[in-house]
Motif scaffolding. Structure first.
Motif, PDB file in Angstrom:
ATOM      1  N   VAL A 163       0.606  -1.205  -0.043  1.00 31.03           N
ATOM      2  CA  VAL A 163       0.368  -0.070  -0.147  1.00 31.03           C
ATOM      3  C   VAL A 163       0.902   1.051   0.547  1.00 31.03           C
ATOM      4  CG1 VAL A 163      -1.456   0.638   0.998  1.00 31.03           C
ATOM      5  CG2 VAL A 163      -1.656  -1.257   1.241  1.00 31.03           C
ATOM      6  N   ASP A 164       0.395   2.182  -0.792  1.00 29.83           N
ATOM      7  CA  ASP A 164       1.809   3.485  -1.427  1.00 29.83           C
ATOM      8  C   ASP A 164       3.148   2.625  -1.659  1.00 29.83           C
ATOM      9  OD1 ASP A 164      -0.358   4.996  -1.179  1.00 29.83           O
ATOM     10  OD2 ASP A 164      -0.446   5.228   1.566  1.00 29.83           O
ATOM     11  N   GLY A 165       3.693   1.175  -2.309  1.00 31.62           N
ATOM     12  CA  GLY A 165       4.587   1.281  -2.117  1.00 31.62           C
ATOM     13  C   GLY A 165       5.434   0.720  -1.427  1.00 31.62           C
ATOM     14  N   VAL A 166       5.237   0.530  -0.069  1.00 27.05           N
ATOM     15  CA  VAL A 166       5.643  -0.709   1.298  1.00 27.05           C
ATOM     16  C   VAL A 166       4.491  -1.578   1.202  1.00 27.05           C
ATOM     17  CG1 VAL A 166       6.379  -0.528   3.391  1.00 27.05           C
ATOM     18  CG2 VAL A 166       6.782   1.320   1.619  1.00 27.05           C
ATOM     19  N   PRO A 167       5.012  -2.833   1.524  1.00 30.84           N
ATOM     20  CA  PRO A 167       4.163  -4.445   1.995  1.00 30.84           C
ATOM     21  C   PRO A 167       4.079  -3.834   3.431  1.00 30.84           C
ATOM     22  CG  PRO A 167       5.961  -5.158   1.282  1.00 30.84           C
ATOM     23  CD  PRO A 167       6.289  -3.628   0.467  1.00 30.84           C
ATOM     24  N   ASP A 168       2.846  -4.415   4.135  1.00 31.87           N
ATOM     25  CA  ASP A 168       3.530  -4.706   5.819  1.00 31.87           C
ATOM     26  C   ASP A 168       3.532  -6.256   5.816  1.00 31.87           C
ATOM     27  OD1 ASP A 168       2.195  -2.609   6.367  1.00 31.87           O
ATOM     28  OD2 ASP A 168       0.132  -3.626   5.702  1.00 31.87           O
ATOM     29  N   PRO A 169       4.229  -6.729   6.557  1.00 32.95           N
ATOM     30  CA  PRO A 169       4.628  -7.982   7.175  1.00 32.95           C
ATOM     31  C   PRO A 169       3.354  -9.190   7.627  1.00 32.95           C
ATOM     32  CG  PRO A 169       4.989  -6.867   9.119  1.00 32.95           C
ATOM     33  CD  PRO A 169       4.456  -6.083   8.212  1.00 32.95           C
ATOM     34  N   ARG A 228      -3.419  -3.217   4.074  1.00 30.48           N
ATOM     35  CA  ARG A 228      -4.689  -3.826   2.897  1.00 30.48           C
ATOM     36  C   ARG A 228      -5.716  -3.470   3.303  1.00 30.48           C
ATOM     37  NH1 ARG A 228      -4.859  -4.057  -1.202  1.00 30.48           N
ATOM     38  NH2 ARG A 228      -5.867  -6.118  -1.951  1.00 30.48           N
ATOM     39  N   THR A 229      -6.453  -4.397   4.661  1.00 33.94           N
ATOM     40  CA  THR A 229      -7.504  -4.951   5.067  1.00 33.94           C
ATOM     41  C   THR A 229      -8.246  -3.369   5.189  1.00 33.94           C
ATOM     42  OG1 THR A 229      -7.207  -6.909   6.487  1.00 33.94           O
ATOM     43  CG2 THR A 229      -8.945  -5.011   7.043  1.00 33.94           C
ATOM     44  N   GLU A 230      -7.802  -2.289   5.680  1.00 32.86           N
ATOM     45  CA  GLU A 230      -7.801  -1.097   5.760  1.00 32.86           C
ATOM     46  C   GLU A 230      -8.084  -0.358   4.484  1.00 32.86           C
ATOM     47  OE1 GLU A 230      -8.266   1.001   8.901  1.00 32.86           O
ATOM     48  OE2 GLU A 230      -8.347  -0.932   9.622  1.00 32.86           O
ATOM     49  N   LYS A 231      -7.604  -0.606   3.402  1.00 36.69           N
ATOM     50  CA  LYS A 231      -8.095  -0.133   2.231  1.00 36.69           C
ATOM     51  C   LYS A 231      -8.867  -0.427   1.925  1.00 36.69           C
ATOM     52  CE  LYS A 231      -6.632   2.408  -1.465  1.00 36.69           C
ATOM     53  NZ  LYS A 231      -6.261   3.550  -1.791  1.00 36.69           N
ATOM     54  N   ILE A 232      -9.108  -2.052   1.418  1.00 34.72           N
ATOM     55  CA  ILE A 232     -10.284  -2.714   1.424  1.00 34.72           C
ATOM     56  C   ILE A 232     -11.500  -1.852   1.887  1.00 34.72           C
ATOM     57  CG2 ILE A 232     -11.789  -5.181   1.306  1.00 34.72           C
ATOM     58  CD1 ILE A 232      -9.010  -5.817   0.615  1.00 34.72           C
ATOM     59  N   GLU A 233     -11.770  -2.012   3.279  1.00 32.41           N
ATOM     60  CA  GLU A 233     -12.772  -1.227   3.616  1.00 32.41           C
ATOM     61  C   GLU A 233     -13.104  -0.061   3.727  1.00 32.41           C
ATOM     62  OE1 GLU A 233     -14.645  -3.049   5.795  1.00 32.41           O
ATOM     63  OE2 GLU A 233     -13.478  -4.597   6.238  1.00 32.41           O
ATOM     64  N   ARG A 285      -5.248  -3.540  -5.512  1.00 31.18           N
ATOM     65  CA  ARG A 285      -4.388  -4.278  -4.906  1.00 31.18           C
ATOM     66  C   ARG A 285      -3.437  -3.826  -6.117  1.00 31.18           C
ATOM     67  NH1 ARG A 285      -4.201 -10.842  -6.818  1.00 31.18           N
ATOM     68  NH2 ARG A 285      -3.882 -10.490  -8.046  1.00 31.18           N
ATOM     69  N   GLU A 286      -1.867  -2.799  -5.554  1.00 31.12           N
ATOM     70  CA  GLU A 286      -1.487  -2.793  -6.080  1.00 31.12           C
ATOM     71  C   GLU A 286       0.264  -3.237  -6.709  1.00 31.12           C
ATOM     72  OE1 GLU A 286       1.292   0.407  -4.293  1.00 31.12           O
ATOM     73  OE2 GLU A 286      -0.778   1.081  -3.463  1.00 31.12           O
ATOM     74  N   LYS A 287       1.079  -3.477  -7.444  1.00 27.28           N
ATOM     75  CA  LYS A 287       1.896  -4.224  -8.178  1.00 27.28           C
ATOM     76  C   LYS A 287       2.937  -4.497  -6.369  1.00 27.28           C
ATOM     77  CE  LYS A 287       1.939  -3.615 -13.682  1.00 27.28           C
ATOM     78  NZ  LYS A 287       2.893  -3.034 -14.686  1.00 27.28           N
TER      79      LYS A 287
END
Length: 278
Positions: A41-47, A124-129, A151-153
Motif C-alpha cells: 500500500v503506497d509502495g510498502v508491503p506489511d509483514p 490492505r484490510t484498511e484499504k479494502i474497507e 491491489r498494487e503491483k
C-alpha cells in the motif's frame, strides 16, 4: 500437513463403460509458495506470513493407468474444514516455539503483539474497507473481490533490511518494546485444559440450533475455529467421536444428529400424523 490430508481425498471422474461415479485416487499435483509480506500500500508491503497453494487439475488414476482431470467438488465443499485444520496446526506449532496465541473470531493473533500494531500493519484490510465504504459495499463476498481490484503491483526494489527498517519506523517505542519482548518468548504460556471438550460443546450447541442434521465435518470445523490455540486437530476428532451422536451417511457425506433432535423430530412427525398439526 493439511495439503497431504487434502491430497488423500482427491478423486477423479469415472465414465468408462457407461459408469457415472467418482473414484478416489489419493494423489494430486500441487505447489506451495510461502510469502512473508502482503501486497503493498503506497509502495510498502506489511509483514504477513501466508502461503499460496496452487493445485493443478491433474491426478493419476491407477485403475485406468493414466492422468485425468481431478474432481474438486467435495474438496471445495470441505474448504472451511481444511482451513480450520490449517489454522489450528499453525497455532500449535507457534506454541511449540514458545509463542502464546489468542483466538480472534475464527482466527488467532500472537499474544503480546499490541492491537494497535496489528491494525497499523493491516493496511490492505484498511484499504479494502475504505473503498467498500466509499462504494457502499457491505457484502463480504463483494469485499473479497475488492482485494483483486485494489491491489498494487509487488515492490521488488526494497531489500529485506530496508523493509525491516520501514516497519520499525512505524512502531511507537511502547509497541517496539512489546514486539521485542514477544520475540524473546520469556513469558511461558500454558495450554488451556479441556479445550477440546469446550470447543465441541460449542460446535454442537451452535450447529444443532441451526439445523437438526449437520455434517460431521461442519461440526469439526466449528469446534476447531472455536478452539484455535487451545485444541489440536486430533484432539477435536477424538472428542467428537466420544459424543453419543446418531450418525449416518447422506449423499456421500458423514452426517450426525443428536438424540434430543431425533426425539424432537419424532414428536413433530407423530403430532402431524395425528391430525392435530401440519
Amino acid at each position: 500437513e493439511t495439503m497431504r490430508d487434502i491430497e488423500r481425498e482427491m478423486k477423479t471422474r469415472v465414465r468408462k463403460n457407461g459408469r457415472d461415479e467418482d473414484r478416489r485416487t489419493g494423489n494430486m499435483v500441487w505447489a506451495e509458495f510461502i510469502h512473508t509480506t502482503s501486497r503493498p500500500v503506497d509502495g510498502v508491503p506489511d509483514p504477513q506470513l501466508h502461503a499460496h497453494v496452487f493445485c493443478l487439475n491433474a491426478t493419476y488414476d491407477v485403475s485406468e493407468a493414466r492422468w485425468k482431470a481431478g474432481q474438486f467438488r467435495g474438496l471445495k465443499a470441505d474448504a472451511p474444514y481444511f482451513q480450520a485444520m490449517f489454522r489450528v496446526r499453525l497455532a500449535e506449532k507457534l506454541k511449540e516455539l514458545g509463542f502464546g496465541v489468542e483466538r480472534k473470531r475464527d482466527d488467532f493473533e500472537i499474544a503480546g503483539i499490541p492491537a494497535s500494531a496489528v491494525k497499523r500493519f493491516s493496511k490492505r484490510t484498511e484499504k479494502i474497507e475504505q473503498v467498500a465504504a466509499e462504494r457502499g459495499i457491505t457484502d463480504p463476498k463483494r469485499k473479497a473481490e475488492l482485494g483483486a481490484e485494489t491491489r498494487e503491483k509487488k515492490n521488488k526494489h526494497l531489500s529485506w533490511d530496508e523493509l525491516r527498517q520501514a516497519w520499525d519506523s512505524q512502531l511507537t517505542d511502547k509497541e517496539r518494546q512489546a514486539v521485542t519482548a514477544t520475540e524473546k518468548r520469556d513469558v511461558p504460556f500454558g495450554r488451556p485444559v479441556h479445550g477440546e471438550r469446550e470447543a465441541v460443546d460449542y460446535a454442537l450447541g451452535n450447529s444443532f440450533a441451526r439445523g437438526s442434521v449437520v455434517s460431521e465435518r461442519k461440526l469439526l470445523a466449528e469446534a476447531m475455529k472455536r478452539g484455535v490455540g487451545s485444541v489440536t486437530v486430533e484432539g477435536v476428532g477424538r472428542e467428537l467421536a466420544r459424543r453419543p451422536l446418531i450418525r449416518g451417511r447422506q449423499n456421500g457425506r458423514d452426517m450426525a444428529t443428536s438424540p434430543e433432535m431425533e426425539a424432537m423430530e419424532g414428536k413433530i412427525i407423530a403430532f402431524a400424523r395425528d391430525g392435530r398439526g401440519k
